[in-house]
Write an enzyme that holds these catalytic residues in place. Structure first.
Site, PDB file in Angstrom:
ATOM      1  CG  ASP A   1      -0.929   7.397   1.888  1.00  0.00           C
ATOM      2  OD1 ASP A   1      -2.055   7.121   1.453  1.00  0.00           O
ATOM      3  OD2 ASP A   1      -0.673   7.515   3.105  1.00  0.00           O
TER       4      ASP A   1
ATOM      5  CE1 TYR B   1      -3.567   2.600   0.212  1.00  0.00           C
ATOM      6  CE2 TYR B   1      -2.018   3.651   1.706  1.00  0.00           C
ATOM      7  CZ  TYR B   1      -3.138   3.714   0.897  1.00  0.00           C
ATOM      8  OH  TYR B   1      -3.817   4.892   0.751  1.00  0.00           O
TER       9      TYR B   1
END
Ligand code: FDA
Length: 387
Positions: free
Chosen positions: A360, A358
């Site tokens: 950002d 993951y």
């Protein structure tokens, strides 16, 4: 572009950052292949034609960073508004201000606490389990914030996110559950935060707006791979398991079903994001996009608003992969894929799908800038081997 110097697979923030740097700083001819009908990857957004509201098509995207280089870089292509993200959570008919903070503690326990009193209360409630010996997510969460807050704000939400009872989930999924013993309820604590003033798509389009960059939409790399593999450097930002034909097994992901609707009211929930913590409410969050841009009020059609209900579930073949599940089995497969990736000549793997992580947005940009500095630039300027 018939003879590109480099091919980038995927036009998300990772791919576009690499493309822009290669074109602008090194003067390379860059071909970006994108299988969707639009550029921008998951940060892509569109104005809803009926209401004029900008809708983030792959879930709410809020930009924030403490990385000065990334902030300076992003500001070359867009200015940012002064939007500060806040999240509220509903539980048993009450609305609380998240993340866990002094206002929430006072409201939830029905009396005022000083920061020290609140700290003592939570420490006492958290003593039920020892963090180091917690055997599942529930025990770990209770050891961090105590049972009452866990049952209200973590249990139902987590069970819905994972479609699994938290007693069946690994304790590793959470490392920390920070509690703020202040009334500070900004969701992010980065130095910089904001939303692109004229939207994500305008920002992402400007990154690709260079005479040396061609973005070829609706083109799946695997349909044209033989034209480029082994002939020209490739930066691949698609799913790493897909690149190798899932030879080591498929990596598992969670996806989110986004149910978009136009509602007949000026203001549906008074804020951008409301989490639904009760387990019997099937969705995890409702997003109301117009609140992300209060400065655009005059451009929004009065009397209507666009909302999205989010439902989380395990991804199946054909679903959008959103969050890596990252089980021990996934990690073992990933190690094998990393070895294969390392051995693949003239191909670099990057971005959230290419590294099964993951990321950002600011992390994707930062990682792409590092790949450019440490691998691509030395390769193209000094002939260093690409690996
Ligand atoms: P990204 O997925 O954006 O791009 C990859 C591209 O490659 C896609 O366009 C895909 O179509 C293309 N592709 C894949 N295989 C291909 C093939 N074979 N041929 C051609 N093209 C191919 N971040 C943040 O900072 N704030 C936030 O609020 C959020 N919110 C958020 C919500 C949700 C639901 C998710 C899932 C993610 C976020 N993010 C976020 C994270 C953000 O989406 C992420 O940082 C970027 O998408 C990363 O950009 P990438 O380029 O790595 O991937």
């Amino acid at each position: 572009m018939s003879h590109p110097d480099i091919v980038i697979v995927g036009s998300g923030l990772f791919g576009l950052t690499v493309a822009e740097r290669c074109a602008e700083e090194l003067g390379l001819r860059v071909l970006v292949l994108e299988r969707r009908h639009h550029l921008g990857g998951n940060a892509y957004s569109e104005r809803d034609p009926e209401t004029g509201v900008e809708v983030h098509k792959y879930g709410a995207h809020l930009f924030h960073t403490s990385n000065e280089r990334v902030w300076e870089y992003a500001n070359r292509f867009t200015a940012f508004t002064d939007y500060r993200h806040k999240v509220f959570g509903k539980y048993q008919g009450q609305v609380y201000s998240l993340p866990l903070n002094l206002a929430l503690i006072n409201q939830f326990f029905g009396r005022s606490h000083t920061p020290d009193e609140a700290r003592a209360l939570i420490a006492e409630q958290a003593s039920e389990f020892d963090t180091a010996s917690a055997t599942n997510l529930e025990e770990k969460a209770i050891s961090l914030i105590g049972r009452p807050l866990y049952e209200a704000f973590i249990k139902g939400y987590t069970a819905k996110q994972w479609q699994t009872d938290p007693t069946e989930l690994s304790a590793d999924i959470i490392t920390r559950l920070p509690v703020r013993y202040t009334f500070q309820n900004g969701w992010f604590s980065d130095t910089h935060e904001g939303l692109p003033v004229d939207g994500y798509t305008a920002w992402l389009t400007r990154m690709a707006d260079h005479p040396n960059i061609e973005v070829r939409l609706e083109t799946d790399f695997f349909d044209v791979a033989e034209n480029y593999k082994g002939k020209v450097p490739i930066v691949y930002t698609g799913p790493v398991d897909e690149y190798f034909g899932s030879s080591e097994g498929r990596l598992s992901w969670r996806t989110v079903d986004l149910e978009e609707s136009v509602v007949e009211t000026d203001d549906f929930q008074g804020t951008g994001v409301v989490n639904y913590n009760d387990q019997d409410v099937p969705y995890t969050r409702i997003i109301e996009f117009k609140h992300f841009h209060p400065e655009r009020e005059k451009t929004h059609l009065p009397g209507k608003s666009v909302i999205v209900h989010e439902y989380s579930r395990f991804a199946e073949e054909g679903d959008e992969p959103y969050y890596p599940v990252n089980t021990a089995e996934d990690r073992a497969k990933l190690l094998k894929y990393r070895e294969l990736a390392q051995a693949e000549p003239m191909v670099l793997f990057g971005g959230r799908l290419g590294t099964y992580q993951y990321l950002d947005m600011h992390m994707a940009i930062g990682a792409a800038l590092s790949m450019f500095d440490n691998k691509l630039k030395p390769h193209f300027t000094e002939g260093a081997e690409l690996k």
